[in-house]
Design a protein around this motif. Structure first.
Motif, PDB file in Angstrom:
ATOM      1  N   UNK A  29      37.575  50.229  43.066  1.00 20.72           N
ATOM      2  CA  UNK A  29      38.581  49.215  43.382  1.00 20.72           C
ATOM      3  C   UNK A  29      39.457  48.899  42.176  1.00 20.72           C
ATOM      4  N   UNK A  30      40.674  48.435  42.473  1.00 23.63           N
ATOM      5  CA  UNK A  30      41.604  48.009  41.423  1.00 23.63           C
ATOM      6  C   UNK A  30      41.799  46.511  41.528  1.00 23.63           C
ATOM      7  N   UNK A  31      41.618  45.823  40.408  1.00 25.01           N
ATOM      8  CA  UNK A  31      41.913  44.396  40.330  1.00 25.01           C
ATOM      9  C   UNK A  31      42.723  44.152  39.068  1.00 25.01           C
ATOM     10  N   UNK A  32      43.859  43.512  39.239  1.00 24.46           N
ATOM     11  CA  UNK A  32      44.726  43.211  38.102  1.00 24.46           C
ATOM     12  C   UNK A  32      44.656  41.740  37.769  1.00 24.46           C
ATOM     13  N   UNK A  33      43.974  41.458  36.669  1.00 22.96           N
ATOM     14  CA  UNK A  33      43.956  40.133  36.064  1.00 22.96           C
ATOM     15  C   UNK A  33      44.865  40.220  34.850  1.00 22.96           C
ATOM     16  N   UNK A  34      45.784  39.307  34.718  1.00 25.34           N
ATOM     17  CA  UNK A  34      46.723  39.338  33.613  1.00 25.34           C
ATOM     18  C   UNK A  34      46.228  38.472  32.458  1.00 25.34           C
ATOM     19  N   UNK A  35      46.693  38.800  31.254  1.00 25.83           N
ATOM     20  CA  UNK A  35      46.397  37.939  30.116  1.00 25.83           C
ATOM     21  C   UNK A  35      47.058  36.575  30.305  1.00 25.83           C
ATOM     22  N   UNK A  36      48.041  36.496  31.198  1.00 28.75           N
ATOM     23  CA  UNK A  36      48.717  35.228  31.495  1.00 28.75           C
ATOM     24  C   UNK A  36      48.046  34.434  32.611  1.00 28.75           C
ATOM     25  N   UNK A  49      37.852  50.060  51.827  1.00 24.14           N
ATOM     26  CA  UNK A  49      37.154  49.568  53.006  1.00 24.14           C
ATOM     27  C   UNK A  49      36.106  50.588  53.447  1.00 24.14           C
ATOM     28  N   UNK A  50      35.209  50.175  54.274  1.00 25.28           N
ATOM     29  CA  UNK A  50      34.174  51.059  54.810  1.00 25.28           C
ATOM     30  C   UNK A  50      34.800  52.223  55.567  1.00 25.28           C
ATOM     31  N   UNK A  51      35.954  51.997  56.160  1.00 27.17           N
ATOM     32  CA  UNK A  51      36.645  53.023  56.956  1.00 27.17           C
ATOM     33  C   UNK A  51      37.235  54.147  56.105  1.00 27.17           C
ATOM     34  N   UNK A  52      37.311  53.927  54.787  1.00 28.31           N
ATOM     35  CA  UNK A  52      37.948  54.900  53.906  1.00 28.31           C
ATOM     36  C   UNK A  52      39.374  54.529  53.556  1.00 28.31           C
ATOM     37  N   UNK A  53      39.956  53.609  54.328  1.00 27.86           N
ATOM     38  CA  UNK A  53      41.270  53.081  53.988  1.00 27.86           C
ATOM     39  C   UNK A  53      41.105  51.994  52.930  1.00 27.86           C
ATOM     40  N   UNK A  54      42.226  51.418  52.516  1.00 24.33           N
ATOM     41  CA  UNK A  54      42.205  50.425  51.439  1.00 24.33           C
ATOM     42  C   UNK A  54      42.868  49.130  51.868  1.00 24.33           C
ATOM     43  N   UNK A  88      45.010  55.543  50.520  1.00 24.71           N
ATOM     44  CA  UNK A  88      44.970  55.586  49.060  1.00 24.71           C
ATOM     45  C   UNK A  88      46.130  56.404  48.507  1.00 24.71           C
ATOM     46  N   UNK A  89      46.448  57.501  49.133  1.00 23.30           N
ATOM     47  CA  UNK A  89      47.532  58.350  48.632  1.00 23.30           C
ATOM     48  C   UNK A  89      48.855  57.592  48.573  1.00 23.30           C
ATOM     49  N   UNK A  90      49.092  56.703  49.525  1.00 23.80           N
ATOM     50  CA  UNK A  90      50.329  55.914  49.518  1.00 23.80           C
ATOM     51  C   UNK A  90      50.327  54.893  48.385  1.00 23.80           C
ATOM     52  N   UNK A  91      49.165  54.329  48.094  1.00 22.75           N
ATOM     53  CA  UNK A  91      49.053  53.388  46.976  1.00 22.75           C
ATOM     54  C   UNK A  91      49.302  54.115  45.659  1.00 22.75           C
ATOM     55  N   UNK A  92      48.723  55.295  45.520  1.00 22.00           N
ATOM     56  CA  UNK A  92      48.883  56.071  44.284  1.00 22.00           C
ATOM     57  C   UNK A  92      50.343  56.469  44.086  1.00 22.00           C
ATOM     58  N   UNK A  93      50.994  56.948  45.135  1.00 25.26           N
ATOM     59  CA  UNK A  93      52.405  57.335  45.027  1.00 25.26           C
ATOM     60  C   UNK A  93      53.260  56.122  44.638  1.00 25.26           C
ATOM     61  N   UNK A  94      53.053  54.989  45.294  1.00 26.82           N
ATOM     62  CA  UNK A  94      53.827  53.778  44.979  1.00 26.82           C
ATOM     63  C   UNK A  94      53.575  53.334  43.542  1.00 26.82           C
ATOM     64  N   UNK A  95      52.343  53.431  43.095  1.00 21.90           N
ATOM     65  CA  UNK A  95      51.995  53.041  41.718  1.00 21.90           C
ATOM     66  C   UNK A  95      52.679  53.960  40.711  1.00 21.90           C
ATOM     67  N   UNK A  96      52.629  55.261  40.963  1.00 20.19           N
ATOM     68  CA  UNK A  96      53.263  56.216  40.053  1.00 20.19           C
ATOM     69  C   UNK A  96      54.772  56.021  39.995  1.00 20.19           C
TER      70      UNK A  96
END
Length: 139
Positions: A70-77, A89-94, A110-118
């Protein structure tokens, strides 16, 4: 939080890039900020001002290439909860959500999240290069 199924696209983007006076590493993480917004199927679902964009980009980049669950973004702010999260998720989706959102969006590939992140990371890197900001030692 209400869960909303979403097998659609996800986009991560920003506007109003602000770069503070500090140009040395690693203080640069706290000096590059802007308005972050995320769209699910072209509908804005997250929009926040003053997000530390370089810090987020670094954490997303590490997550993509280290494949550590999992990815969790906690900021220094802001450390009271994850500003953004992607959870498998249990289904394999996110799921996508934020401590600041009332809804959690589920069934995202996940592939859509990775593409958007990149795409977000590449856009930020490009803009920083245009502004002659040296971030080479940070990634």
């Amino acid at each position: 939080m209400e869960r909303i199924p979403s097998k659609f696209s996800i986009d991560i983007d920003y506007t109003d890039l602000f770069i503070g006076e500090v140009s040395s590493n690693p203080q640069l993480f706290s000096e590059v900020e802007g308005n972050l917004f995320i769209l699910i199927d072209n509908i804005p679902v997250f929009a926040e001002n003053g997000i530390l964009l370089l810090e987020l980009a670094k954490k997303l980049n590490d997550w993509i290439y280290e494949k550590q669950g999992d990815f969790e973004y906690y900021s220094m702010d802001y450390e009271e909860g994850p500003i953004l999260f992607f959870k498998k998720e249990i289904t394999g989706y996110w799921q996508f959500g934020s401590i600041w959102m009332e809804k959690v969006y589920s069934d995202i590939e996940l592939s859509k999240i990775v593409v958007a992140s990149k795409e977000f990371i590449d856009k930020l890197r490009y803009e920083l290069q245009l502004k002659k900001v040296d971030f080479s030692n940070l990634f």
